[in-house]
Design an enzyme around this catalytic site. Structure first.
Site, PDB file in Angstrom:
ATOM      1  N   GLU A  24       0.835  -1.202   0.000  1.00 30.61           N
ATOM      2  CA  GLU A  24       0.000   0.000   0.000  1.00 30.61           C
ATOM      3  C   GLU A  24       0.874   1.257   0.000  1.00 30.61           C
ATOM      4  O   GLU A  24       0.546   2.255   0.654  1.00 30.61           O
ATOM      5  CB  GLU A  24      -0.947   0.013   1.201  1.00 30.61           C
ATOM      6  CG  GLU A  24      -1.953  -1.119   1.191  1.00 30.61           C
ATOM      7  CD  GLU A  24      -2.984  -0.992   2.279  1.00 30.61           C
ATOM      8  OE1 GLU A  24      -4.165  -0.807   1.955  1.00 30.61           O
ATOM      9  OE2 GLU A  24      -2.594  -1.068   3.459  1.00 30.61           O
ATOM     10  N   CYS A  36     -11.412   2.707   5.542  1.00 27.76           N
ATOM     11  CA  CYS A  36     -10.725   3.928   5.956  1.00 27.76           C
ATOM     12  C   CYS A  36     -10.949   5.074   4.973  1.00 27.76           C
ATOM     13  O   CYS A  36     -11.137   6.222   5.377  1.00 27.76           O
ATOM     14  CB  CYS A  36      -9.237   3.650   6.133  1.00 27.76           C
ATOM     15  SG  CYS A  36      -8.439   2.896   4.690  1.00 27.76           S
TER      16      CYS A  36
END
Length: 639
Positions: free
Chosen positions: A317, A401
């Site tokens: 990520e 998120c």
């Protein structure tokens, strides 16, 4: 260090169509639908500490990790986004939902102040045993940001009191004193939350602990994460082996002042650098400031997508190596662009340098805003710059998120427009806002009127209660050539800028106005030759907006078949029929003809037919029919 500070979001009213539409969507649809989803997946119920705890909604991975350890953070971000929304329009139902969540959190809190619903409900004996992976302080940080925002808007401090009791527990547990653990979280977040609390309360202990967290990161041997791993394994708990074999993933591989390359998880990095910049300003710390500047340059020169997306790799990520910017597989997490905006704003207030405002604006209009659909209820986690038509927006995510990150950004976007100092005001963004501020001991009403980003024709009204001398600073974006400025109809030399800002100093009186003209013809952008993925390709940009080609606007097949001749004129087209009115780009193009290409390979090239292309702003893609998309268009070079 700059003396300018942002005007708080409750003091800035959004009036322009662009942001007003996005704000209304977040208020009316995004915040309510997010609460519904939090209930549907069990996140809100987890706050009640059901006994016995229900089966996991998201089972543990092979490394023993489950995303449910993040659930407190999702609640914190929703409360924060909802609180920002309340600043624009009070809503009794939303306030009741926030209060219900606070009720559950207050009841869940342990007598010693500890508050993490995963551990309290499922593993009470394992508190503070895995900061590297399970992010108790990350969760605490997002809850704290929610508590600060709710207090700022409503004046109610019950949630803030809950979080301050939790912080007292954390401060007693961690630090360099006798019997304390010299730990810090694997996912940075609490550091910047503590700075918000310090600015709100002025209590030095919050600043001191944020300073400890920054100074301690990567600074001790043996590494704290190694210490806690040995303690876990000594107790027989081997469920969570390392996923990533080095500490670059969490930016804890060396002390922060020695870091000169941006590495690891992109969101963690941006949160860390945001807090570093906060501390650099508050403590007048030249070492932290210099580290931030070096890391900023590394991102800008080798690692940022043209959309202000960050992180090419889904594996970590985050970041890989210089100039690794693939388009179709770009991760470019929405959270990372939102966090880049946080960092850019802090850097902007270190020096009031327009280069940071340029990136703040780029990320705002492109990399971050693309994460929220037009209807306000669908999202992108990753934001690729090219698509074969497979990616679609989703209603929710196992790790949601990005959903609340983009909604809290839109709901608080007003705080990025203006900053004030004792003797001046600075405009960083444009788009139609109004605010009353204090300058030179005088109450000054400011109103900026525009249809930005569709037009660079901007009017600014400056109305002090009584005549007063002060500066008005206007950011002239780096993409703009030939800006024109006039005060009360009298031309001002707009070429005399410093660090991207034009300063107008005069004695301002009621009725004064500034006319700012920022020409925004469409332009071509070319990537550094090191970005091999974009060799022979061109991106289109107008003003702050990056454009893309979507199949729905370019019928006939995949948009990758289109080529843009270098000599083709880029034309601006107003499209009132699209998304309540946008500016599209048009150009003559060529298109590869697949109709006579029967085999996989042959010795003669495909025919190229004359065609046309239409480009729309990137942030709007994937809001209509499913189909292919491309930002970097193959370029046809005439001989």
């Amino acid at each position: 260090m700059s003396r300018y500070a942002p005007v708080p979001f409750p003091q800035v009213k959004l009036e322009g169509q662009f942001w007003h539409e996005r704000l209304d969507t977040v208020l009316d649809r995004t915040v309510p639908s997010q609460h519904k989803k939090l209930a549907e997946v069990g996140i809100l119920d987890s706050l009640k500490l059901p006994n016995p705890p229900p089966p996991l909604r998201f089972p543990r991975h092979s490394n023993g990790f489950t995303v449910q350890v993040f659930w407190d953070s999702d609640v914190g971000k929703w409360i924060e986004a909802a609180s920002y929304a309340l600043a624009h329009r009070r809503d009794a139902d939303i306030e009741a939902k926030i209060e219900a969540a606070i009720d559950d959190l207050e009841k869940a809190q342990a007598p010693d102040g500890y508050l993490n619903c995963w551990y309290l409900g499922r593993e009470p004996d394992k508190r503070w045993t895995n900061l590297r992976d399970n992010h108790e302080m990350y969760n605490a940080g997002h809850l704290l940001e929610g508590a600060v925002a709710y207090f700022q808007v409503t004046g109610r401090r019950r949630f803030l009191d809950v979080m301050e009791r939790y912080l007292d527990h954390i401060y007693a547990t961690f630090g360099t004193g006798p019997g304390q653990r010299r730990g810090y979280d694997g996912h940075e977040e609490i550091e910047l939350a503590l700075m918000k609390l310090y600015y709100l309360t002025g209590e030095r202990k919050h600043l001191d602990f944020a300073t400890y967290m920054i100074n301690e990161r990567g600074n001790q041997k043996p590494h704290y994460f190694d210490i806690e791993r040995e303690q876990r394994e000594g107790g027989g708990d081997k469920r969570q082996p390392y996923v990533f074999p080095n500490y670059e993933y969490s930016q804890s591989h060396k002390p922060v002042r020695e870091q000169d390359k941006v590495v690891g998880h992109a969101v963690r990095a941006m949160y860390l650098y945001t807090a570093m910049a906060d501390l650099a300003a508050e403590l007048n710390d030249d070492g932290l400031k210099r580290a931030c500047e070096v890391l900023w340059d590394d991102v800008m020169e080798t690692k940022m997508y043209v959309t202000a997306g960050l992180g090419p790799s889904a594996h970590n990520e985050g970041f890989t190596h210089d100039f690794d910017l693939p388009n179709q597989t770009a991760y470019a997490e929405t959270c990372a662009s939102v966090a880049l905006i946080f960092w850019a704003q802090r850097m902007l207030h270190l020096d009031l340098d327009g280069k940071y405002g340029d990136i703040l604006e780029l990320a705002m209009f492109n990399g971050a805003l693309s994460g929220l659909s037009r209807d306000g209820e669908h999202y992108f986690y990753a934001n690729p710059l090219e698509s074969d038509g497979t990616p679609t927006r989703w209603e929710w995510h196992t790790c949601p998120c990005c959903t609340m990150n983009v909604s809290r950004l839109v709901a608080s976007v007003g705080q990025y427009f203006l900053s004030t100092a004792p003797d001046g005001v600075a405009f960083h963004l444009y788009g139609g806002i109004a605010s009353d501020v204090e300058i030179a001991g005088n109450r000054v009403s400011l109103r900026e009127v525009s249809t930005y980003p569709w037009s660079g024709d901007i009017a600014i009204h400056v109305d002090p209660e009584t005549p007063a001398a002060f500066d008005v600073k206007l950011r002239i974006p780096s993409w703009c050539k030939g800006a024109k400025v006039a005060v009360n109809g009298q031309a001002v030399d707009a070429s005399e800028t410093e660090n991207g800002y034009l300063t107008i100093h005069r004695t301002w009186q009621k009725g004064d106005s500034i006319a700012l003209d920022l020409p925004m013809p469409p332009e071509r952008l070319y990537a550094h030759p090191g970005v091999i993925m974009d060799a022979g390709r061109v991106a289109l940009k107008r003003g702050p907006l990056v454009y893309c080609l979507e199949e729905v606007d370019n019928p006939g097949g995949r948009v990758q078949r289109l080529k843009l001749p270098r000599s083709a004129e880029l034309r601006v087209e107003n499209r009132p029929d699209l998304f309540d009115g946008i500016v599209a780009l048009k150009a003559e193009a060529t298109a590869l003809d697949e109709s006579d290409f029967q085999q996989l390979y042959r010795t003669t090239p495909p025919r190229e037919n004359t065609s046309n292309l239409t480009a729309i702003p990137y942030f709007l893609w994937a809001n209509r029919a499913q189909g292919s998309m491309v930002v970097w268009v193959p370029e046809a070079r005439e001989c």
